[in-house]
Enzyme design. Structure first.
Site, PDB file in Angstrom:
ATOM      1  N   TYR A 131      41.463 -57.031 -75.390  1.00 43.37           N
ATOM      2  CA  TYR A 131      42.920 -57.082 -75.547  1.00 43.37           C
ATOM      3  C   TYR A 131      43.421 -56.023 -76.521  1.00 43.37           C
ATOM      4  O   TYR A 131      44.619 -55.935 -76.770  1.00 43.37           O
ATOM      5  CB  TYR A 131      43.351 -58.469 -76.023  1.00 43.37           C
ATOM      6  CG  TYR A 131      43.202 -59.527 -74.965  1.00 43.37           C
ATOM      7  CD1 TYR A 131      41.952 -59.831 -74.456  1.00 43.37           C
ATOM      8  CD2 TYR A 131      44.297 -60.222 -74.479  1.00 43.37           C
ATOM      9  CE1 TYR A 131      41.794 -60.802 -73.484  1.00 43.37           C
ATOM     10  CE2 TYR A 131      44.147 -61.197 -73.508  1.00 43.37           C
ATOM     11  CZ  TYR A 131      42.892 -61.481 -73.016  1.00 43.37           C
ATOM     12  OH  TYR A 131      42.736 -62.436 -72.062  1.00 43.37           O
ATOM     13  N   LYS A 178      28.372 -63.691 -74.569  1.00 44.95           N
ATOM     14  CA  LYS A 178      27.570 -63.072 -73.512  1.00 44.95           C
ATOM     15  C   LYS A 178      26.697 -62.004 -74.180  1.00 44.95           C
ATOM     16  O   LYS A 178      26.652 -60.836 -73.762  1.00 44.95           O
ATOM     17  CB  LYS A 178      28.522 -62.468 -72.452  1.00 44.95           C
ATOM     18  CG  LYS A 178      27.858 -62.047 -71.168  1.00 44.95           C
ATOM     19  CD  LYS A 178      27.502 -63.190 -70.238  1.00 44.95           C
ATOM     20  CE  LYS A 178      26.749 -62.693 -69.031  1.00 44.95           C
ATOM     21  NZ  LYS A 178      26.263 -63.776 -68.154  1.00 44.95           N
ATOM     22  N   ASP A 211      28.868 -68.212 -69.191  1.00 44.21           N
ATOM     23  CA  ASP A 211      28.807 -68.736 -67.819  1.00 44.21           C
ATOM     24  C   ASP A 211      28.183 -70.131 -67.803  1.00 44.21           C
ATOM     25  O   ASP A 211      28.680 -71.051 -67.137  1.00 44.21           O
ATOM     26  CB  ASP A 211      28.084 -67.769 -66.866  1.00 44.21           C
ATOM     27  CG  ASP A 211      26.909 -67.044 -67.511  1.00 44.21           C
ATOM     28  OD1 ASP A 211      26.776 -67.105 -68.746  1.00 44.21           O
ATOM     29  OD2 ASP A 211      26.116 -66.420 -66.790  1.00 44.21           O
ATOM     30  N   ASP A 235      40.608 -66.997 -73.596  1.00 43.91           N
ATOM     31  CA  ASP A 235      41.739 -67.063 -72.674  1.00 43.91           C
ATOM     32  C   ASP A 235      41.321 -67.806 -71.397  1.00 43.91           C
ATOM     33  O   ASP A 235      41.977 -68.751 -70.947  1.00 43.91           O
ATOM     34  CB  ASP A 235      42.168 -65.622 -72.344  1.00 43.91           C
ATOM     35  CG  ASP A 235      43.520 -65.555 -71.666  1.00 43.91           C
ATOM     36  OD1 ASP A 235      44.130 -66.616 -71.446  1.00 43.91           O
ATOM     37  OD2 ASP A 235      43.967 -64.435 -71.342  1.00 43.91           O
TER      38      ASP A 235
END
Ligand code: NAD
Length: 350
Positions: A131, A178, A211, A235
């Site tokens: 972002y 991740k 995930d 988000d």
């Protein structure tokens, strides 16, 4: 941001926003005022509404107001996909250093979903990551978007999450990442979270790959307590979490910095239902309760939560997103009626 007051009442910037924003913000204001707390609202336009009216989605008057009040109740703002001006939400969070986005997600009796007893809090870093908006075209057909993660912001959001957990009596914090793929950026985020966790011995610290965490959230949401995430994962995961408890219409949110805060629901402008009186006002109303906590009115905030819980549990007045037929106004009226009942029964027992 500087906090200011006038004629005794606390001044709060009110941003009705775009789409369903004005409908749900009006509901939140009516409910807040029903508790007897009457902030001095400084109403400001922003987003597409401001762009159309004054040619600027983030007018100077809005920025001046936010600097003066240090606190806002805000409706959603439209950001067009792949074109036009950058997100005003991202701009406001960065400009006022509102680095911690907090979204409490819990099940409501009367709202039917396949999940029971969900009670978790999503804490999302909101000033950096992808972002940062650093994107460029290297050559036609090839673009680059840069993910920025710093130790300073990662430590700051981790500290916020652990301090929140300690204050609210939460059991554990799960950092979601991740880092198996983004070894440097997410690796740094994790390293900072681990360092900060060492100072909070009473709070368990866990890590999960994003995930796998998404899969676990929809199979065993009770396995989470406080979720600590970078901006983008936060988000996405917060919308997923909203889905566990009835959708975007019922989950509130707040953006906190060291010197100010903006309270806003997770949901967007909902262009498909805007102006039709169909929007669920509960998320905005509960964001208003978070505002009251921040302003030092925890009793009134609790009353709002109890009243919304009662309306949802009774099942008689539900908006379309929750399987009912009530309008925004009817749902707002039901919450206000419930507040009146609790006020008069408290008076009877006084
Ligand atoms: P959205 O949240 O506006 O809508 C997604 C779906 O949820 C729609 O079907 C909508 O009708 C429904 N929904 C959302 N809020 C609801 C409510 N209170 N009651 C009943 N139903 C509700 O997401 P989107 O369609 O992806 O985004 C629309 C616009 O909103 C975009 O311009 C986006 O950039 C903006 N947006 C703004 C914010 C913000 O200002 N904080 C947040 C998210 C999206």
């Amino acid at each position: 941001m500087k906090k200011a007051s006038a004629d005794g009442a606390r001044m709060v910037t009110l941003i009705p926003g775009d789409g369903i924003g004005p409908e749900v913000i009006a509901a939140a204001v009516a409910v807040i005022e029903q508790t007897g707390v009457k902030p001095r609202w400084d109403t400001q336009i922003a987003g597409m509404t401001a762009f159309k009216r004054v040619g600027n989605p983030v007018p100077d008057a809005l920025l001046r107001s936010l600097r003066q009040t240090g606190v806002a109740l805000k409706g959603p703002l439209e950001t067009r996909v792949g074109e036009g001006y950058r997100s005003i939400n991202v701009y406001l969070r960065k400009t006022f250093n509102l680095y911690a986005n907090l979204r409490p997600v819990h099940s409501f009796q009367g709202v039917h979903t396949p999940f029971r007893n969900v009670d978790l809090v999503v804490i999302r870093e909101s000033t950096e990551d992808l972002y940062a908006g650093i994107e460029h075209e290297i050559t036609p057909g090839v673009v680059e978007s840069i993910k920025v993660i710093t130790a300073r912001a990662s430590r700051r959001i981790a500290r916020f999450a652990f301090e929140y957990a300690r204050r609210e009596g939460r059991q554990f914090v799960t950092a979601i990442h991740k880092a198996n793929i983004m070894k440097l950026s997410d690796g740094l985020f994790l390293k900072c979270a681990r360092e900060v966790s060492a100072g909070f011995a009473e709070i368990r610290y866990e890590e999960q790959i994003v995930d796998a965490a998404c899969m676990r959230l929809v199979t065993d949401p009770q396995a989470f307590d406080v979720l600590l995430l970078e901006n983008l994962y936060g988000d996405i995961v917060s919308d997923l979490c909203a889905g566990l408890v009835g959708g975007l219409g019922v989950v509130p949110g707040a953006n906190y910095g060291d010197k100010g805060a903006i309270f806003e629901a997770i949901h967007g402008t909902a262009p498909d239902i805007a102006g039709k009186g169909l929007a669920n006002p509960i998320a905005a109303i509960l964001s208003g309760a978070m505002l009251l906590d921040y302003l030092g009115h925890p009793r009134e905030a609790k009353r709002i939560r109890a009243a919304t819980g009662e309306v949802l549990q009774s099942g008689g007045t539900l908006t379309r997103d929750l399987g009912g037929i009530a309008t925004t106004q009817q749902m707002t009226d039901a919450v206000i009626a419930s507040l009146r009942t609790t006020a008069s029964s408290a008076a009877d027992h006084a």
